[in-house]
Scaffold this motif. Sequence first.
Motif, PDB file in Angstrom:
ATOM      1  N   ALA A 390       0.780  -1.153   0.168  1.00  0.00           N
ATOM      2  CA  ALA A 390       0.014   0.100   0.106  1.00  0.00           C
ATOM      3  C   ALA A 390       0.788   1.126  -0.157  1.00  0.00           C
ATOM      4  CB  ALA A 390      -1.034   0.070   1.384  1.00  0.00           C
ATOM      5  N   ASP A 391       0.472   2.336  -0.824  1.00  0.00           N
ATOM      6  CA  ASP A 391       1.278   3.702  -0.757  1.00  0.00           C
ATOM      7  C   ASP A 391       0.404   4.350   0.352  1.00  0.00           C
ATOM      8  OD1 ASP A 391       2.788   3.904  -3.215  1.00  0.00           O
ATOM      9  OD2 ASP A 391       1.162   3.276  -4.167  1.00  0.00           O
ATOM     10  N   ASP A 392       1.056   5.252   0.936  1.00  0.00           N
ATOM     11  CA  ASP A 392       0.591   6.248   1.732  1.00  0.00           C
ATOM     12  C   ASP A 392      -0.801   6.967   0.804  1.00  0.00           C
ATOM     13  OD1 ASP A 392      -0.204   9.190   3.191  1.00  0.00           O
ATOM     14  OD2 ASP A 392       1.116   8.243   4.482  1.00  0.00           O
ATOM     15  N   TYR A 393      -1.685   7.198   1.455  1.00  0.00           N
ATOM     16  CA  TYR A 393      -3.087   7.884   0.728  1.00  0.00           C
ATOM     17  C   TYR A 393      -2.698   9.194   0.074  1.00  0.00           C
ATOM     18  CZ  TYR A 393      -7.806   9.304  -0.285  1.00  0.00           C
ATOM     19  OH  TYR A 393      -8.857   9.772  -1.087  1.00  0.00           O
ATOM     20  N   GLN A 394      -1.854   9.862   0.831  1.00  0.00           N
ATOM     21  CA  GLN A 394      -1.221  11.349   0.282  1.00  0.00           C
ATOM     22  C   GLN A 394      -0.524  11.100  -0.938  1.00  0.00           C
ATOM     23  OE1 GLN A 394      -2.839  13.776   1.928  1.00  0.00           O
ATOM     24  NE2 GLN A 394      -3.749  12.549   3.393  1.00  0.00           N
ATOM     25  N   VAL A 395       0.173   9.966  -1.069  1.00  0.00           N
ATOM     26  CA  VAL A 395       0.906   9.966  -2.272  1.00  0.00           C
ATOM     27  C   VAL A 395      -0.171   9.437  -3.469  1.00  0.00           C
ATOM     28  CG1 VAL A 395       2.558   8.636  -3.451  1.00  0.00           C
ATOM     29  CG2 VAL A 395       2.888   9.409  -1.061  1.00  0.00           C
ATOM     30  N   ASN A 396      -0.960   8.410  -3.082  1.00  0.00           N
ATOM     31  CA  ASN A 396      -1.757   7.967  -4.149  1.00  0.00           C
ATOM     32  C   ASN A 396      -3.282   7.507  -3.769  1.00  0.00           C
ATOM     33  OD1 ASN A 396      -2.747   6.876  -6.534  1.00  0.00           O
ATOM     34  ND2 ASN A 396      -1.873   5.049  -6.327  1.00  0.00           N
ATOM     35  N   ARG A 397      -4.295   7.914  -4.154  1.00  0.00           N
ATOM     36  CA  ARG A 397      -5.845   7.557  -3.830  1.00  0.00           C
ATOM     37  C   ARG A 397      -5.789   6.079  -3.842  1.00  0.00           C
ATOM     38  NH1 ARG A 397     -10.326  11.705  -5.245  1.00  0.00           N
ATOM     39  NH2 ARG A 397      -9.574  13.625  -4.616  1.00  0.00           N
ATOM     40  N   GLU A 398      -5.585   5.814  -5.128  1.00  0.00           N
ATOM     41  CA  GLU A 398      -6.102   4.342  -5.229  1.00  0.00           C
ATOM     42  C   GLU A 398      -5.393   3.257  -4.514  1.00  0.00           C
ATOM     43  OE1 GLU A 398      -5.522   6.614  -7.444  1.00  0.00           O
ATOM     44  OE2 GLU A 398      -7.587   7.204  -8.307  1.00  0.00           O
ATOM     45  N   SER A 399      -4.198   3.357  -4.439  1.00  0.00           N
ATOM     46  CA  SER A 399      -3.351   2.243  -3.846  1.00  0.00           C
ATOM     47  C   SER A 399      -3.127   2.545  -2.173  1.00  0.00           C
ATOM     48  CB  SER A 399      -2.042   1.961  -4.422  1.00  0.00           C
ATOM     49  OG  SER A 399      -1.159   3.162  -4.394  1.00  0.00           O
ATOM     50  N   GLY A 400      -3.690   3.683  -1.794  1.00  0.00           N
ATOM     51  CA  GLY A 400      -3.753   4.211  -0.445  1.00  0.00           C
ATOM     52  C   GLY A 400      -5.118   4.142   0.378  1.00  0.00           C
ATOM     53  N   SER A 401      -5.600   3.444  -0.307  1.00  0.00           N
ATOM     54  CA  SER A 401      -7.091   3.291   0.165  1.00  0.00           C
ATOM     55  C   SER A 401      -7.697   1.878   0.321  1.00  0.00           C
ATOM     56  CB  SER A 401      -8.430   4.095  -0.705  1.00  0.00           C
ATOM     57  OG  SER A 401      -8.322   3.292  -1.839  1.00  0.00           O
ATOM     58  N   PHE A 402      -8.506   1.311   1.393  1.00  0.00           N
ATOM     59  CA  PHE A 402      -8.879   0.064   1.583  1.00  0.00           C
ATOM     60  C   PHE A 402     -10.291   0.117   2.297  1.00  0.00           C
ATOM     61  CE2 PHE A 402      -6.609   1.642   5.606  1.00  0.00           C
ATOM     62  CZ  PHE A 402      -7.640   1.045   6.517  1.00  0.00           C
ATOM     63  N   LEU A 403     -10.858  -0.946   2.641  1.00  0.00           N
ATOM     64  CA  LEU A 403     -12.133  -1.154   3.049  1.00  0.00           C
ATOM     65  C   LEU A 403     -11.972  -2.149   4.341  1.00  0.00           C
ATOM     66  CD1 LEU A 403     -14.633  -1.745   0.186  1.00  0.00           C
ATOM     67  CD2 LEU A 403     -14.222   0.529   1.396  1.00  0.00           C
ATOM     68  N   LEU A 404     -12.653  -1.876   5.376  1.00  0.00           N
ATOM     69  CA  LEU A 404     -12.775  -2.959   6.607  1.00  0.00           C
ATOM     70  C   LEU A 404     -14.172  -3.598   6.459  1.00  0.00           C
ATOM     71  CD1 LEU A 404     -11.108  -1.226   9.574  1.00  0.00           C
ATOM     72  CD2 LEU A 404      -9.975  -2.738   8.282  1.00  0.00           C
ATOM     73  N   ILE A 405     -14.229  -4.888   6.526  1.00  0.00           N
ATOM     74  CA  ILE A 405     -15.400  -5.521   6.208  1.00  0.00           C
ATOM     75  C   ILE A 405     -15.594  -6.583   7.184  1.00  0.00           C
ATOM     76  CG2 ILE A 405     -16.459  -7.550   4.702  1.00  0.00           C
ATOM     77  CD1 ILE A 405     -14.557  -6.380   2.555  1.00  0.00           C
ATOM     78  N   ASP A 406     -16.967  -6.737   7.619  1.00  0.00           N
ATOM     79  CA  ASP A 406     -17.462  -7.654   8.708  1.00  0.00           C
ATOM     80  C   ASP A 406     -17.046  -9.113   8.367  1.00  0.00           C
ATOM     81  OD1 ASP A 406     -18.804  -9.246  10.594  1.00  0.00           O
ATOM     82  OD2 ASP A 406     -20.617  -7.905  10.530  1.00  0.00           O
ATOM     83  N   PRO A 407     -16.422  -9.952   9.009  1.00  0.00           N
ATOM     84  CA  PRO A 407     -16.119 -11.102   8.476  1.00  0.00           C
ATOM     85  C   PRO A 407     -17.190 -12.206   8.591  1.00  0.00           C
ATOM     86  CG  PRO A 407     -14.953 -10.899  10.701  1.00  0.00           C
ATOM     87  CD  PRO A 407     -15.577  -9.426  10.024  1.00  0.00           C
ATOM     88  N   GLN A 408     -18.393 -11.866   9.323  1.00  0.00           N
ATOM     89  CA  GLN A 408     -19.457 -12.611   9.611  1.00  0.00           C
ATOM     90  C   GLN A 408     -20.522 -12.298   8.224  1.00  0.00           C
ATOM     91  OE1 GLN A 408     -18.270 -11.521  12.580  1.00  0.00           O
ATOM     92  NE2 GLN A 408     -17.098 -13.588  12.521  1.00  0.00           N
TER      93      GLN A 408
END
Length: 431
Positions: A390-408
């Motif tokens: 992952a890049d730092d978001y300040q460097v690149n939006r696309e590779s610096g973003s993610f989602l947190l997901i409910d495993p259930q």
Amino acid sequence: MRHAPDLLRIATAGSVDDGKSTLVGRLLYDTKSVLADQIDAVTKASVDRGLEGPDLSLLVDGLRAEREQGITIDVAYRYFATPARSFVLADTPGHVQYTRNTVSGASTAQLVILLVDARNGVVSQTRRHAAVMALLGVPQLVLAVNKIDLVDDQASVFAEISAEFAELTRSLGWSDEQVTAIPVSALHGDNIANRSENTPFYDGPTLIEHLETVPNLTERAPVGLRFPVQYVIRPRTPEYPDYRGYAGQIAAGRVSVGDEVVVLPSGQRTTVSQIDTADGPLESAHTGRSVTILLADNVDISRGDLIAAAVDAPEPVQQFTATVCWLAEKQLRPGARLLLKHGTKTTQAIVGGLDALFDEQNLALVEAPESVELNQIVRISVQTAEPIPADDYQVNRESGSFLLIDPQGGNTLAAGLVGDALAPLHLKELV
């Protein structure tokens, strides 16, 4: 040769009843981006409601049930164009519980139109939306002071609202050049496509003039190739006995045949030997293009890996600081075990600690909160089961973003930004 106009991605935001749907309808109407039969249908529906003219909000309000409730609750993407530029607009809802939709709509925007009602001025939802835009790194803002026709001293009201908003945006890190305030009446079309005689105190551009001429900032800084692998293609046919391609969409940068790349997280280096598309092979491709990349060497690659430019490839990490906007009804607490989706890779993750909560109303940080509620923004520490490139978001939006997901349940719980996205904001001391 005639060149196609460039594309600007924009979004709207604001409080309920500030007139977003009417504004978007006005943009579509004034740029002649709707069909005659659509206008006729809207006019008929408006007359049936007892209105004297067409209610342009009906051009964009989606479901009948939403219109009956008086609010729009989804993110609708609209398309319109002028001779100078084409536009994709994300029309986001205004109600506070739909901040998640605002995050979604503004995450790829190069400009956001933030509406305020001239009668109400800057309200708490205005401050919340501005804070979200700052975190997402939206490079350009337009403050549309709507319903300017409904106040008495228009010049004073506009000046007061503009000054308060300018103070807010400066505190959030924007320069004055990045923010433009325009007095408008979406209902009557004042200062949308045509300069209005009803606002003699204003000598700036109309909204459409500004949208046509504002710098198109596609990236905050040049970045090399970022290509999340979605599929590994091996046809195993007599025609292609040794074909091994890696399919996906280019998240950032450009790739050309002969480029040196690195596969992450393994770190193996090779070169691009071929770029295939449904329309045939290419010598190069850029951000947003779906391609299949073939490599010169036989490298072990699977879905979730990242092919990146060798010159500036990110370092894969398993522990990092992140800023997240919590989008779920249930609380986030330290030690939560979740799934983290970055690009095409999904891995298990643990939220190690809640470092600081962002108070967007007071532009301050609350140290070490016990929990995080719906729509709150917090800086956290994250540990993943597998390394993510992952890049730092300040460097690149696309590779610096993610989602947190409910495993259930598989529901999206948070939108995350790698790094301390709160750092660039001019915040008060911890409270």
